[in-house]
Design a protein around this motif. Structure first.
Motif, PDB file in Angstrom:
ATOM      1  N   GLY A  64      68.608  60.530  44.362  1.00 48.11           N
ATOM      2  CA  GLY A  64      67.801  59.731  45.274  1.00 48.11           C
ATOM      3  C   GLY A  64      67.175  60.581  46.359  1.00 48.11           C
ATOM      4  N   ALA A  65      66.021  60.137  46.882  1.00 52.74           N
ATOM      5  CA  ALA A  65      65.281  60.843  47.939  1.00 52.74           C
ATOM      6  C   ALA A  65      64.790  62.193  47.429  1.00 52.74           C
ATOM      7  N   ASN A  66      63.780  62.134  46.574  1.00 60.67           N
ATOM      8  CA  ASN A  66      63.318  63.319  45.857  1.00 60.67           C
ATOM      9  C   ASN A  66      62.569  64.314  46.739  1.00 60.67           C
ATOM     10  N   ASN A 125      59.700  65.682  51.390  1.00 60.07           N
ATOM     11  CA  ASN A 125      59.605  64.236  51.525  1.00 60.07           C
ATOM     12  C   ASN A 125      59.760  63.917  53.001  1.00 60.07           C
ATOM     13  N   GLU A 147      59.810  60.367  55.994  1.00 63.08           N
ATOM     14  CA  GLU A 147      59.686  58.934  56.252  1.00 63.08           C
ATOM     15  C   GLU A 147      59.690  58.696  57.751  1.00 63.08           C
ATOM     16  N   THR A 157      58.728  52.259  54.734  1.00 65.30           N
ATOM     17  CA  THR A 157      59.003  51.857  53.351  1.00 65.30           C
ATOM     18  C   THR A 157      58.467  50.454  53.078  1.00 65.30           C
ATOM     19  N   SER A 179      64.911  55.757  45.054  1.00 64.14           N
ATOM     20  CA  SER A 179      66.140  55.436  45.790  1.00 64.14           C
ATOM     21  C   SER A 179      66.194  56.143  47.142  1.00 64.14           C
ATOM     22  N   ARG A 180      65.110  56.034  47.902  1.00 64.27           N
ATOM     23  CA  ARG A 180      64.981  56.815  49.127  1.00 64.27           C
ATOM     24  C   ARG A 180      65.062  56.010  50.419  1.00 64.27           C
ATOM     25  N   LEU A 191      66.233  58.008  53.610  1.00 63.34           N
ATOM     26  CA  LEU A 191      65.184  58.582  54.451  1.00 63.34           C
ATOM     27  C   LEU A 191      64.748  57.638  55.565  1.00 63.34           C
ATOM     28  N   THR A 225      66.315  66.918  44.884  1.00 60.26           N
ATOM     29  CA  THR A 225      66.609  65.595  45.436  1.00 60.26           C
ATOM     30  C   THR A 225      67.761  65.735  46.428  1.00 60.26           C
ATOM     31  N   SER A 239      73.408  63.330  53.423  1.00 58.68           N
ATOM     32  CA  SER A 239      72.759  62.280  54.201  1.00 58.68           C
ATOM     33  C   SER A 239      73.410  62.195  55.577  1.00 58.68           C
ATOM     34  N   GLY A 273      71.268  56.899  47.832  1.00 54.13           N
ATOM     35  CA  GLY A 273      70.351  55.965  47.196  1.00 54.13           C
ATOM     36  C   GLY A 273      71.016  55.314  45.999  1.00 54.13           C
TER      37      GLY A 273
END
Length: 800
Positions: A460-462, A479, A481, A499, A547-548, A552, A647, A747, A753
């Motif tokens: 998740g969160a590529n 990436n 956000e 998102t 799955s971010r 993020l 990721t 994280s 994710g």
């Protein structure tokens, strides 16, 4: 952040999002109505590959209420082809919203009709007459590689989109040390995401400002915007991108709909009226988005005790007729190169081809679900060839928890987990030994009972730098956000993120994150629904995909809230004339732990926004905090061996299935299904469990019910729900869901994710079905095990 340190995280707070859909008051894209709106419909191809000799729109134009008909040839005068990821020659591929010169898949739009109402538009679309010259179609990816294969895109010069090699570890040495080399061909099938609501767009052109307002259900509107801008030759500043308050699911299937957005925007500009398009279910199945078909030729170097030393893989991927998100899928699988297993020596030759099938794109578990399935099949194959228990083979090969965080052979960093512990929990819940004994007894009675496992990792969160493996000059990496937290003039806490929400309950979960920071009731935090680039915060990568969102957007929001909390405390310290260290925030007030004196958020807001001369010296007015979060992946860019950490987090789920196969009809019945998951820190258990059950349902449906079938001419044989039958409530078995939680080491807030699920049931059901059919001598090297498929396999064996 441990469970004991949190007040609101981990609490099953009632979901705010549920009330309006349940009561029929939710507003979706088709509920949006603007004055003077006209409607678009497509004329689509009944051929998979054919030259377009002539298009005659006269009968359609003669129908009352029809305003215009546009074809691909006319489209070329107004649009540039969509940007491609790949370098030439594959980057020479020309892709427009409508077919130009020839059609390349069944269901491809060849003309668009615009009329005063939807029904007139759809009726008129059937009146457009198209003269075709059929061409030979190529539907099999291995056939597409043959020297004399029909070319899907002549401008490429072949059907190969991209080819790459990963040579990781000491592969040759691993095979020299092996006791056995096991070889297998494995096929993963094609299916569709099938959200409840198909695609839709309402495009509005404003002639006074030469700008567009785009209402759509696109999952990543700001990330897709450059594709739309490039085609329309219009700068991003001329676009306002909106999502409605509610979107009826996506599962990856609402990313490559930028083709509809672009066309609707152009037609709105030409007609000077709002243009609306709502996809039909048949259109969605034929060309909405398909997952990638994939063929694996696998060689495993193994010891007699089941330990896998190394692997060689030749992989052929079928991305369909257009590369609308591809060839990203040709590298995304490398997020999970070894699966969940401690295999360091891996060599992969990956080839992606175009064929005359519908376009592929992200579908739940994009590009990793195929790879996970391959690993789970080969683990069972190893067990069978060596006469070992498939459970013991997995335990022999799992990455051990003491090696976490674990750096894989392609430099991915697995962020914690206890795979053996989770698997043992599954064995207990499944009652594995009990079912093995029952299996023996039932077989004596002629019943075909099987047990299967699947242990899958879901990234998740590529990190978009992975596409630089394909094209080093492609201007996307990492990436990011964005989030904003504000206390408005009345003292209300408002939170926004970049998102989009297609059913993931962002309103509830983001409110809980903010409430955790401010020690307040989450119901008091306002999180506006929908997305509007004019008023939302966003980053260029913004959206809900990969799955971010929790990882993020949740982190960005958490950090924005902490920043704002510091300012709130500083103002309160000034107003109360007390040290910040003596103050705490609770229930929308700042309270002194020494004197008990307090000041409310509304009082602080009044000073911050209006009574600004009462602020501390040098402090900026207002109570608003922005944060754009960009993670550090450690191995941020690919090296010469295509290695990078592509990721950020790795949730994992372990599935156990007990099935019974009817010996006459070959229909499969699931007797028991258990899932053990590690989502990391849970924000809201109701949301997490909903995602996990949904992913399980998708996997069961793919394994037993959903398969996009084409004939040798490329005609889709499953174009509607009469022939393409997703699992329903009646067929869905009871699922026992357990957690085995470890905190993510990558994280900031410990979450992972969990929106995709890795396709776990596909492997466990397939393995269980082969186990059940062992007395019949049936071997399975494919991912779809419907009754029809198994019956045909059995008939084929008996013909021999």
């Amino acid at each position: 952040m441990t469970e004991q340190e949190t007040k609101w995280l981990g609490k099953p707070i009632k979901l705010r999002e549920d009330l309006l859909p349940i009561t029929g008051k939710a507003r979706y894209i088709d509920d949006l109505e603007l004055p003077n709106t006209v409607y678009m419909a497509y004329t689509t191809s009944a051929y998979a590959h054919a030259k377009i000799k002539k298009i005659d729109p006269s009968k359609a134009l003669a129908k009352p209420g029809v305003l215009c008909v546009i074809t691909g040839e006319e489209l070329k005068k107004h649009l540039e082809p969509f940007m491609q990821i790949a370098e030439p020659p594959a980057g020479n591929l020309k892709d427009y919203p409508l077919a130009v010169d020839k059609v390349r898949y069944f269901g491809e739009p060849v003309a668009a009709v615009v009329a005063e109402d939807r029904y007139t538009a759809e009726d008129a679309a059937e009146l457009v007459e198209v003269e075709y010259e059929p061409l030979p179609a190529v539907v099999d990816p291995e056939d597409a590689l043959k020297e004399n294969a029909p070319l899907v895109h002549e401008e490429i010069g072949s059907n190969v989109v991209w080819k790459g090699i990963w040579d990781l570890g000491e592969v040759d040495a691993a095979f020299e040390q092996a006791d056995e080399v096991i070889r297998e061909r494995i096929v993963f099938h094609r299916y569709a995401p099938i959200p409840l609501e198909p695609n839709g767009v309402l495009a509005v052109y404003d002639e006074t400002t030469d700008s567009f307002i785009i209402h759509s259900v696109n999952q990543m509107p700001m990330f897709s915007l450059p594709l739309i801008c490039g085609a329309l030759k219009t700068p991003p500043s001329k676009f306002r991108m909106l999502n409605p308050p509610y979107v009826g699911g996506a599962f990856g299937g609402k990313i490559i709909n930028y083709t509809h957005i672009t066309l609707a925007a152009l037609l709105s500009k030409l007609l000077k009226r709002p243009v609306k398009y709502i996809e039909t279910r048949s259109e969605n199945i034929a060309s909405g988005t398909h997952n990638n078909e994939r063929i694996f030729y696998v060689e495993l170097a193994v010891k007699r005790d089941g330990k896998v030393l190394g692997a060689k893989m030749r992989i052929i991927d079928n991305c369909g007729a257009y590369t609308r998100y591809e060839p990203a899928g040709a590298v995304i699988w490398s997020q999970v190169t070894p699966g969940i297993y401690a295999v360091k020596n891996i060599r992969v030759e990956f080839t992606q081809v175009v064929t005359n099938k519908g376009p592929t794109g992200p579908v739940r578990g994009y590009s990793r679900v195929q790879h996970n399935f391959m690993w789970e099949r080969v683990m069972d194959i190893v067990a069978k060839r060596l006469a070992l228990d498939p459970a013991e083979v997995r335990l022999k090969n799992f990455i051990p928890p003491e090696e976490m965080p674990y750096r894989g052979p392609s430099h991915t960093i697995y962020d914690g987990g206890d795979y053996p512990g989770a698997f043992r929990k599954l064995l207990d819940a499944l009652e594995y030994q009990k079912w093995r004994k029952l299996q023996e007894e039932y077989r004596k009675q002629g019943r075909l009972i099987g047990i299967g496992f699947s242990a899958v990792i879901d990234s998740g969160a590529n990190n978009f730098a992975q596409v630089k493996i394909i094209n080093p000059n492609f201007p996307v990496s990492g990436n990011s956000e964005a989030a904003m937290v504000m206390i408005d003039q009345g003292g209300t806490v408002v939170a926004k993120v970049g998102t989009t929400d297609q059913g993931q309950s962002h309103e509830t979960t983001m409110a809980q994150l903010v409430a955790e920071v401010f020690n307040m009731d989450p119901s008091r935090v306002v999180v506006p629904r929908g997305f509007d680039s004019a008023s939302n915060v966003w980053a260029a990568h913004s959206g809900a995909y990969a799955s971010r969102s929790a990882v993020l957007a949740g982190t960005a929001l958490f950090l924005a809230a902490q920043k704002l909390k510091e300012k709130v405390l500083a103002i309160a310290s000034h107003l109360l004339n007390e040290n910040v260290e003596a103050l705490k925030v609770e229930n929308e007030r700042v309270v002194s732990t020494k004197t008990g004196r307090s000041v409310s958020f509304s009082q602080i807001a009044l000073v911050a926004w209006s009574d600004v001369v009462s602020l501390p010296e040098g402090m900026e007015p207002g109570l608003v905090s922005y944060y754009v979060y960009k993670p550090d992946w450690k191995f941020n860019k690919p090296d010469s061996k295509n290695r990078l950490n592509n990721t950020l987090t790795y949730s994992y789920t372990i599935h156990g299935s007990v099935v019974e196969v009817d010996p006459e009809t070959f229909l499969v019945k699931i007797l028991k299904h258990v899932v053990v998951s590690d989502p990391g820190v849970i924000i809201n258990p109701l949301v997490v469990e909903g995602q996990e059950i949904g992913a399980t349902m998708h996997g069961i449906s793919a394994a037993l019910y959903e398969s996009l079938q084409y004939d040798e001419k490329g005609v889709l044989l499953t174009p509607n729900f009469w022939f393409y039958t997703p699992v329903g409530a009646k067929e869905m078995p009871d699922v026992e869901l357990l957690h085995h939680i470890t905190k993510s080491t990558s994280s900031l807030i410990g979450v992972r994710g969990i929106g995709e699920g890795g396709g776990g049931p596909i492997g466990s059901i397939t393995n269980a079905v082969e186990d059940a059919l062992e007395p019949l001598g049936i071997r399975i090297n494919f991912s779809h095990v419907s009754g029809n498929k198994l019956f045909e396999l059995w008939k084929g064996l008996h013909k021999r």
